[in-house]
Scaffold this motif. Structure first.
Motif, PDB file in Angstrom:
ATOM      1  N   GLU A 140      -8.372   3.118   7.777  1.00 39.76           N
ATOM      2  CA  GLU A 140      -6.870   3.069   7.319  1.00 39.76           C
ATOM      3  C   GLU A 140      -6.644   2.528   6.119  1.00 39.76           C
ATOM      4  OE1 GLU A 140      -4.771   4.304   9.605  1.00 39.76           O
ATOM      5  OE2 GLU A 140      -6.655   4.826  10.970  1.00 39.76           O
ATOM      6  N   LEU A 141      -7.674   2.091   5.359  1.00 41.07           N
ATOM      7  CA  LEU A 141      -7.515   1.742   3.921  1.00 41.07           C
ATOM      8  C   LEU A 141      -7.073   2.786   2.984  1.00 41.07           C
ATOM      9  CD1 LEU A 141     -10.151  -1.155   3.185  1.00 41.07           C
ATOM     10  CD2 LEU A 141      -7.711  -1.487   3.743  1.00 41.07           C
ATOM     11  N   PRO A 142      -6.163   2.937   2.201  1.00 42.98           N
ATOM     12  CA  PRO A 142      -5.736   4.216   1.387  1.00 42.98           C
ATOM     13  C   PRO A 142      -6.644   4.071  -0.052  1.00 42.98           C
ATOM     14  CG  PRO A 142      -4.005   2.478   1.280  1.00 42.98           C
ATOM     15  CD  PRO A 142      -4.956   2.097   2.291  1.00 42.98           C
ATOM     16  N   LEU A 143      -7.000   2.738  -0.283  1.00 45.45           N
ATOM     17  CA  LEU A 143      -7.666   2.456  -1.561  1.00 45.45           C
ATOM     18  C   LEU A 143      -9.003   1.923  -1.098  1.00 45.45           C
ATOM     19  CD1 LEU A 143      -5.036   0.872  -3.712  1.00 45.45           C
ATOM     20  CD2 LEU A 143      -5.671   3.491  -3.389  1.00 45.45           C
ATOM     21  N   GLN A 144      -9.985   2.788  -1.370  1.00 41.22           N
ATOM     22  CA  GLN A 144     -11.582   2.178  -1.166  1.00 41.22           C
ATOM     23  C   GLN A 144     -12.135   1.844  -2.235  1.00 41.22           C
ATOM     24  OE1 GLN A 144     -12.700   1.932   1.741  1.00 41.22           O
ATOM     25  NE2 GLN A 144     -11.463   3.119   3.226  1.00 41.22           N
TER      26      GLN A 144
END
Length: 311
Positions: A140-144
């Motif tokens: 669910e993290l938009p920024l990895q």
């Protein structure tokens, strides 16, 4: 403990070629998050950059952390952020950290923003290697974070904490990605200087409408898109009317006489000028406060030979 003689100079971003390991395979997400950056410098001077564009500079040590919204500086795919500091030496207590944040429109970013990842370094300790803190395996993290990209780079006059990350959220292609590729030469500098002078003339004339229509229209439109705000609201917030018509409070500084320094970023598609150090050529001096001014930081692109304010 690390020692170095301190020489204050404008910093240049220096990249390293090294293998990258993704925290999670990127996959475009149909979400609508707003992005921000937070940095902690713990009583040290600092500068923060996103994709090469300097968003904040503090030449004096600060103890409180700071944060800024950065959706309009974040592109789809690979991005890079850097936190710069400069001290003659570091001890074991010194810590620098930067975090990428995200939140939904309508949330309070000061209390409801979520942390995608945090990178922290203790430059005065023996290992001195950055650590990346994130929730591994969270789809669910938009920024990895690109974990193996995190590095602490020691330069002659400054040091920087650098990390890359992948933006998985569908994001517009911003103006700073679409400008002409610029040459770092006198012709580019002189051409941009003319644009700055034209803006200075409009500031001097107090013509806020022409400034917004002729120079800031692209920035206003894209910032409104990035944050879901009405263009009229963004235009008002971006305007210079607060400085105009108040000669007893604000005075426009004279246009610099000496040649200025050309700065490039974003694959040489973004340009801006500085005078001594990191000082901006366009600024309003505060009449009642000695050596205090409000500086105008603008990033330009060139399209079809014409300069426009992009950010």
């Amino acid at each position: 403990m690390m020692h170095r003689f301190q020489t204050f100079a404008a910093a240049a971003t220096i990249g390293l070629f090294m293998p990258f390991v993704m925290a999670e395979a990127e996959q475009e997400m149909d979400t609508n998050y707003i992005f921000g950056i937070r940095w902690e410098v713990n009583d040290m001077p600092s500068r923060i950059r996103v994709n090469g564009m300097p968003l904040s500079f503090s030449g004096r040590p600060r103890t409180m952390d700071a944060r800024l919204p950065v959706s309009q500086y974040t592109k789809s795919g690979r991005n890079e952020v850097s936190l710069t500091s400069w001290l003659p030496e570091y001890d074991e207590t010194h810590e620098l950290a930067l975090s990428m944040l995200y939140w939904k429109p309508g949330w309070n970013p000061n209390t409801e923003a979520k942390t995608a990842f945090r990178v922290v370094v203790h430059p005065g300790q023996d290992d001195g290697e950055p650590a990346v803190e994130y929730e591994e395996g969270n789809p669910e993290l938009p920024l990895q974070p690109v974990v193996d990209s995190a590095r602490w780079i020691v330069h002659k006059d400054y040091d920087e904490l650098v990390v890359s990350f992948e933006n998985r959220q569908a994001t517009p292609e911003w103006c700073w990605q679409k400008g002409e590729v610029l040459k770092d030469d006198k012709a580019t500098r002189d051409s941009l200087t003319k644009a700055y002078r034209n803006i200075h003339d409009l500031l001097e004339a107090g013509d806020n409408d022409r400034l917004m229509d002729d120079w800031w229209a692209t920035m206003v439109r894209e910032n409104a898109e990035a944050y879901g705000e009405p263009e009229g609201y963004v235009r008002h917030r971006a305007g210079f009317q607060v400085f105009m018509g108040k000669p007893d409070v604000f005075q426009l500084a004279p246009f610099p006489v000496e040649p200025m320094k050309l700065n490039l970023a974003a694959d040489n598609r973004v340009a801006w000028l500085t005078t001594k150090g990191v000082t901006k050529p366009l600024k309003f001096n505060h009449v009642q406060e000695e050596n205090v001014s409000s500086q105008i930081q603008s990033f330009f692109i060139r399209r079809d030979g014409e300069w426009i304010v992009c950010r």
